[in-house]
Design an enzyme around this catalytic site. Structure first.
Site, PDB file in Angstrom:
ATOM      1  N   VAL A  25       0.851  -1.179   0.000  1.00 55.73           N
ATOM      2  CA  VAL A  25       0.000   0.000   0.000  1.00 55.73           C
ATOM      3  C   VAL A  25       0.889   1.231   0.000  1.00 55.73           C
ATOM      4  CG1 VAL A  25      -1.681   1.356   1.308  1.00 55.73           C
ATOM      5  CG2 VAL A  25      -1.956  -1.121   1.117  1.00 55.73           C
ATOM      6  N   GLY A  84       4.739   3.986   2.791  1.00 57.23           N
ATOM      7  CA  GLY A  84       4.210   2.765   2.187  1.00 57.23           C
ATOM      8  C   GLY A  84       4.414   1.604   3.141  1.00 57.23           C
ATOM      9  N   LYS A  85       3.700   0.523   2.926  1.00 55.13           N
ATOM     10  CA  LYS A  85       3.854  -0.656   3.786  1.00 55.13           C
ATOM     11  C   LYS A  85       3.233  -1.848   3.071  1.00 55.13           C
ATOM     12  CE  LYS A  85       5.468  -1.237   8.107  1.00 55.13           C
ATOM     13  NZ  LYS A  85       6.562  -0.501   8.729  1.00 55.13           N
ATOM     14  N   GLY A  86       3.601  -3.046   3.527  1.00 55.85           N
ATOM     15  CA  GLY A  86       3.016  -4.234   2.923  1.00 55.85           C
ATOM     16  C   GLY A  86       3.614  -5.501   3.485  1.00 55.85           C
ATOM     17  N   ASP A 127      10.780  -5.611   8.191  1.00 55.94           N
ATOM     18  CA  ASP A 127       9.774  -5.360   9.217  1.00 55.94           C
ATOM     19  C   ASP A 127       9.624  -6.660  10.001  1.00 55.94           C
ATOM     20  OD1 ASP A 127       6.686  -4.821  10.154  1.00 55.94           O
ATOM     21  OD2 ASP A 127       7.685  -2.940   9.699  1.00 55.94           O
TER      22      ASP A 127
END
Length: 431
Positions: free
Chosen positions: A70, A115-117, A156
């Site tokens: 995202v 952003g991240k995912g 992460d």
């Protein structure tokens, strides 16, 4: 969920991470009178990528995995944020985490967006060779949506420098030969020998420690003999505990995904770390502490609590019983809105995640610059630069919090959002 207040018991629904981040955002936006048009923009994500991809397992079977990325906002620069491998990864969690990254990079003064995912899986169920194939196939599926000047992933939960090395190699292999070495900074958090930054492994935990140290200084207190507890004894929790112990503080309780330990006389951080490495990452059965029920972790008598695991860990169910005077959020979103209200009413100080754990993304920025400029930074240089950047952020938030008579999270959000608002005001909105 139950909340006990004035002798009454009240049922509350458990908020999702997206509910929390939106309430936090709206509270700060109201305080700074954020322009309605910019509020609309920041309330939604720019892009949401979902990929389904097949991977052959060691036994020859094929499994289908679902991955997410995202991209929330890039007004200040390329999207930046981690990729996690965990069963809880879904589009809602990725949205919330991406928004938090936007506020975090803005607060730190970095030229990044958020952003991240990640992938919805339990990595403990797969062999190293399977995880490599999963990572490489995921990178290939994302290849057109990431890039060193567009979207820069990092480690992460349950991902590490090895994961990033596989990602970088896969991405560079998809580029034309003349461009491959120029794309090394497509990810950060790589191993030292593959373009990584010396000290990146400890940057997040060191940043957590620094914010605690700055808080103690503002409070005219010493960290010597302070009692602290840590939830999550991975990279962040370990390094935060490591540096706190060097200041004379005592780790008295620790919790990971497998168990909870307590020793009122203190747990030696290095002994526990070495034991966990030998015990496949688990703290269970560590001989120098006793096992206690999971629910008793947050009731431990202590001065400082460091939630450094997953989101939504401190809620209205356990916030009432927390004895710590300070919560230092090593994880992203560990305290939900209902839990935070109770803690603030009790007079507990919370160093918010977008400030407390920002050492990781600051370290990532240093690595990105190092790769981009063809430089090599030494460990002592990295740590000095990191401390300077963390101190600047902490002082901004602390001063704003004091001047506006508000909690540190709202202060941090106000500062972060105002910087993004300024960018939109100055640039305008296309067309």
């Amino acid at each position: 969920m139950t909340v006990i207040a004035k002798g009454k018991t009240k049922k509350l629904p458990l908020r999702g991470m997206m509910d929390n981040v939106m309430e936090q955002f709206n509270s700060a936006a109201d305080h700074i009178n954020l322009h309605p048009n910019i509020r609309k923009i920041l309330s939604i994500t720019n892009n949401e990528i979902i990929v389904h991809f097949p991977v052959k397992m060691d036994n020859g079977d094929v499994e289908i995995f679902t991955g997410y990325r995202v991209q929330h906002n890039n007004a200040l620069g390329p999207y930046k944020g981690g990729l996690r491998y965990h069963p809880t990864v879904d589009i809602d969690a990725a949205r919330a985490l991406a928004m938090w990254m936007t506020w975090k990079t803005s607060l730190a003064g970095l030229p990044y967006g958020g952003g991240k995912g990640g992938i919805q899986l339990d990595p403990s169920k797969y062999s190293p060779s399977e995880l490599e194939r999963i990572t490489r196939r995921f990178t290939f599926a994302l290849a057109d949506n990431i890039g060193p000047e567009h979207d820069i992933p990092a480690p992460d939960v349950n991902t590490n420098s090895q994961t990033m090395a596989w990602m970088a190699d896969t991405y560079m292999s998809t580029r034309p030969p003349a461009e491959r070495t120029a794309n090394q900074h497509v990810v950060t958090g790589k191993p030292d020998g593959s373009g990584g930054l010396e000290g990146r492994d400890r940057a997040t935990g060191y940043g957590v420690f620094l914010t605690i140290k700055f808080w103690a200084h503002k409070s005219a207190e010493s960290l010597k003999d302070k009692r602290f507890i840590v939830q999550g004894f991975g990279n962040v929790g370990y390094w935060a505990a490591h540096f706190l112990e060097k200041e004379g503080a005592h780790l008295v309780a620790v919790q990971d995904a497998y168990g909870t330990l307590h020793n009122d006389d203190g747990i030696k951080v290095e002994d526990l770390y070495n034991y966990s490495i030998a015990n496949k990452g688990s703290i269970v059965d560590f001989p120098e502490a006793k096992a206690i029920p999971k629910a008793d972790f947050y009731t431990t008598d202590c001065d400082i609590c460091i939630p450094a695991a997953l989101g939504n860990q401190i809620t209205s169910e356990n916030a009432l019983y927390i004895k710590a005077r300070l919560i230092a959020e090593g994880a992203n979103g560990p305290t939900n809105v209902d839990g935070e209200k109770i803690l603030l009413e009790k007079g507990v100080t919370i160093i918010p995640d977008i400030l407390c754990n920002s050492g990781g993304v600051i370290g990532s920025y240093f690595e990105w610059l190092q790769n981009r400029n063809g430089e090599l930074w030494q460990l002592d240089e990295v740590m000095i630069k990191l401390e300077k950047k963390m101190r600047e952020s902490f002082n901004k938030v602390y001063t704003f919090s004091e001047s506006e008579a508000m909690d540190m999270r709202t202060a941090a959000y106000c500062i972060a959002i105002k910087r993004i608002e300024k960018a939109y005001v100055q640039r305008g909105i296309f067309p």
